[in-house]
Design a protein around this motif. Structure first.
Motif, PDB file in Angstrom:
ATOM      1  N   GLY A  46       0.988   0.279  -4.805  1.00 50.92           N
ATOM      2  CA  GLY A  46       0.177  -0.701  -4.101  1.00 50.92           C
ATOM      3  C   GLY A  46       0.279  -0.550  -2.597  1.00 50.92           C
ATOM      4  O   GLY A  46       1.235   0.022  -2.069  1.00 50.92           O
ATOM      5  N   LEU A  47      -0.700  -1.089  -1.896  1.00 59.45           N
ATOM      6  CA  LEU A  47      -0.768  -0.932  -0.440  1.00 59.45           C
ATOM      7  C   LEU A  47      -0.835  -2.259   0.298  1.00 59.45           C
ATOM      8  O   LEU A  47      -0.999  -2.277   1.523  1.00 59.45           O
ATOM      9  CB  LEU A  47      -2.002  -0.092  -0.071  1.00 59.45           C
ATOM     10  CG  LEU A  47      -1.969   1.371  -0.540  1.00 59.45           C
ATOM     11  CD1 LEU A  47      -3.324   2.018  -0.336  1.00 59.45           C
ATOM     12  CD2 LEU A  47      -0.886   2.146   0.199  1.00 59.45           C
ATOM     13  N   ALA A  48      -0.716  -3.388  -0.412  1.00 59.09           N
ATOM     14  CA  ALA A  48      -0.778  -4.686   0.262  1.00 59.09           C
ATOM     15  C   ALA A  48       0.356  -4.784   1.278  1.00 59.09           C
ATOM     16  O   ALA A  48       1.506  -4.485   0.964  1.00 59.09           O
ATOM     17  CB  ALA A  48      -0.684  -5.816  -0.752  1.00 59.09           C
ATOM     18  N   PRO A  49       0.061  -5.208   2.502  1.00 63.21           N
ATOM     19  CA  PRO A  49       1.105  -5.297   3.534  1.00 63.21           C
ATOM     20  C   PRO A  49       1.971  -6.527   3.351  1.00 63.21           C
ATOM     21  O   PRO A  49       1.660  -7.435   2.564  1.00 63.21           O
ATOM     22  CB  PRO A  49       0.290  -5.389   4.828  1.00 63.21           C
ATOM     23  CG  PRO A  49      -0.970  -6.089   4.417  1.00 63.21           C
ATOM     24  CD  PRO A  49      -1.265  -5.593   3.019  1.00 63.21           C
ATOM     25  N   ALA A  50       3.085  -6.568   4.082  1.00 67.61           N
ATOM     26  CA  ALA A  50       3.900  -7.773   4.114  1.00 67.61           C
ATOM     27  C   ALA A  50       3.040  -8.952   4.559  1.00 67.61           C
ATOM     28  O   ALA A  50       2.150  -8.806   5.395  1.00 67.61           O
ATOM     29  CB  ALA A  50       5.075  -7.584   5.070  1.00 67.61           C
TER      30      ALA A  50
END
Length: 470
Positions: free
Chosen positions: A343-347
């Motif tokens: 996944g690539l969702a940021p903090a």
């Protein structure tokens, strides 16, 4: 014989002494907190020198209490995926990037692996900010273009303490640069990382062992002749310490983060088992692989909710949670720390929904904890897709040990699988010792794995609820 086990985690550094069967000795434990620097842009770093100093303090404390007398073997369960640039003398050129750091980006114009599926099968990883294939070019840009080399946190520490600098196969597999079949650095991954000759650690042979440098041997004479084993990745060690050493059982470990993992015997050079596109794979040692998925939420999620909403701890909080049936609570996305790969969702991607004037802080905590249970159940199903049978699940880690409600909620989400809880709080240290002495099956038995607490809610039908966004 005594075994000194080092647990080099993200939130703390610990040293404890075990007997010859890898059982912790009462009172033989020293611990220091690790200060992770968290920034608004995704920064999550450690100070390498301060971390080494904390470990030295732990060993001084154990030595002062005579707990190190009789130690013949030193083992380590160490955090995977960390990286620090070092100068030619071994000194840090900057802070240690932990697995929590979401800032690295790929260099402009670099297209990634020629065949992404083949790259995933070989290395068990993706071309992703989490791994050295992306992190090394990003670090080089910030550290300058002078002479440097790269190491994980444990390699830096062992390089300071021991007479030889190497990287274990287990730790190397967490970099994303290792070919899991040949057990050598993968040429394409190293090219993507921009690796130059001499910039990666030497890989430890199966028979490798280290010794203390002379100055530290004088400081801790009880360890002068002790053998230091190659460090184990913390996830691999936790599986073995949970009694999950083959395909009968998958481990769900909730520490700072959370992970689902399955260990299989696959010797060097042998064909690797199938690997679904959403799962990673690393090495336990030269003879075993570990396959799984991980999530940033875990004990960090629990600690954040307790701290920010000023919730009580222990029995008082469990009593409040007991009024909320497992599977209910506020609909939530638990990705406060962003996505783990692929996944690539940021903090900062966490969310809450459906809040009303009747919503309590305990409802919010229950929603976040329950949402992580849903993520874990999906991960277990993905692992089972590679097998001919369903697995038993063993819960472990300090976060689930602290909450009976959380254990029961896991049991609901994982039904109809058989769910157990390993109560030993030192699964990582014990697992690293069992790997080092060649007893991966040493944590099995009723005294270590018992049936999870059950009540009527543990057999309740799981209700439908909104899923977190993709």
């Amino acid at each position: 014989m005594r075994i000194l086990a080092l647990d080099l985690g993200t939130s703390s550094v610990r040293g404890l002494v075990l007997d010859a069967a890898a059982r912790p000795l009462p009172g033989a434990l020293a611990r220091r907190p690790a200060d992770v620097v968290i920034g608004d842009t995704g920064e999550a770093t450690l100070d390498a020198r301060a971390y080494l100093g904390a470990l030295i303090e732990c060993l001084d404390e154990l030595a002062g209490a005579r707990h190190l007398d009789g130690v013949e073997l030193v083992v380590a369960s160490a955090q995977w995926h960390s990286v620090v640039p070092l100068d030619p003398g071994g000194g840090p050129l900057g802070p240690v990037l932990t697995w929590l750091d979401t800032r690295p980006v790929a260099p402009a114009g670099v297209r990634g692996p020629q065949d992404a599926d083949a790259f995933h099968r070989r290395t068990g990883t993706w071309w992703h900010r989490f791994y050295w294939s992306v992190r090394l070019p990003w670090l080089r840009e910030r550290a300058g273009d002078g002479r440097m080399r790269f190491a994980g946190l444990v390699e830096y520490i062992f390089g300071m303490l021991l007479d030889e600098e190497v990287m274990s196969i287990s730790q190397a597999s967490g970099t994303g640069l290792l070919d899991l079949r040949t057990l050598d650095w993968d040429p394409e991954a190293c090219e993507l990382a921009g690796v130059r000759p001499g910039e990666l650690p030497a890989l430890a042979a199966p028979s490798w062992s280290g010794r203390l440098r002379a100055d530290f041997a004088r400081r801790w004479p009880a360890l002068r002749t002790a053998r230091w084993a190659p460090p184990s990745g913390d996830g691999a060690a936790s599986n073995v310490g949970s009694g999950c050493f083959d395909t009968r059982r998958a481990a769900v470990t909730v520490g700072t983060s959370a992970a689902v993992r399955l260990v299989q015997r696959v010797e060097a050079g042998a064909e690797l088992p199938p690997l679904p596109e959403e799962l990673w794979r690393y090495r336990v040692d030269h003879d075993h692989v570990v396959t799984g998925t991980a999530f940033s939420g875990g004990g960090s999620l629990y600690a954040w909710a307790r701290r920010e909403m000023r919730l009580p701890d222990g029995p008082e909080l469990d009593q409040a949670l007991a009024r909320i049936p497992p599977g209910s609570g506020v609909p939530a996305d638990p990705r406060l720390g962003g996505d783990r790969p692929p996944g690539l969702a940021p903090a900062g991607s966490g969310m809450l929904a459906g809040l009303g004037f009747n919503t309590t802080s305990v409802d919010i905590l229950a929603g976040l904890m329950g949402a992580l249970c849903v993520q874990v159940a999906v991960g277990v199903a993905a692992i089972e897709s590679t097998l001919d049978a369903s697995v038993q699940v063993v819960l472990g880690g300090g976060a689930v040990a602290a909450s009976g409600w959380w254990r029961r909620t896991f049991a609901v989400e994982l039904a109809p699988r058989e769910v157990h809880h390993v109560r030993n709080p030192e699964i990582g240290a014990v697992g690293a010792a069992l790997v080092a002495i060649g007893r991966l099956d040493g944590a099995t038995g009723l005294e270590r794995i018992v049936r999870t607490d059950e009540d009527e809610s543990a057999t309740a039908t799981r209700s439908d609820r909104p899923q977190y966004p993709s």
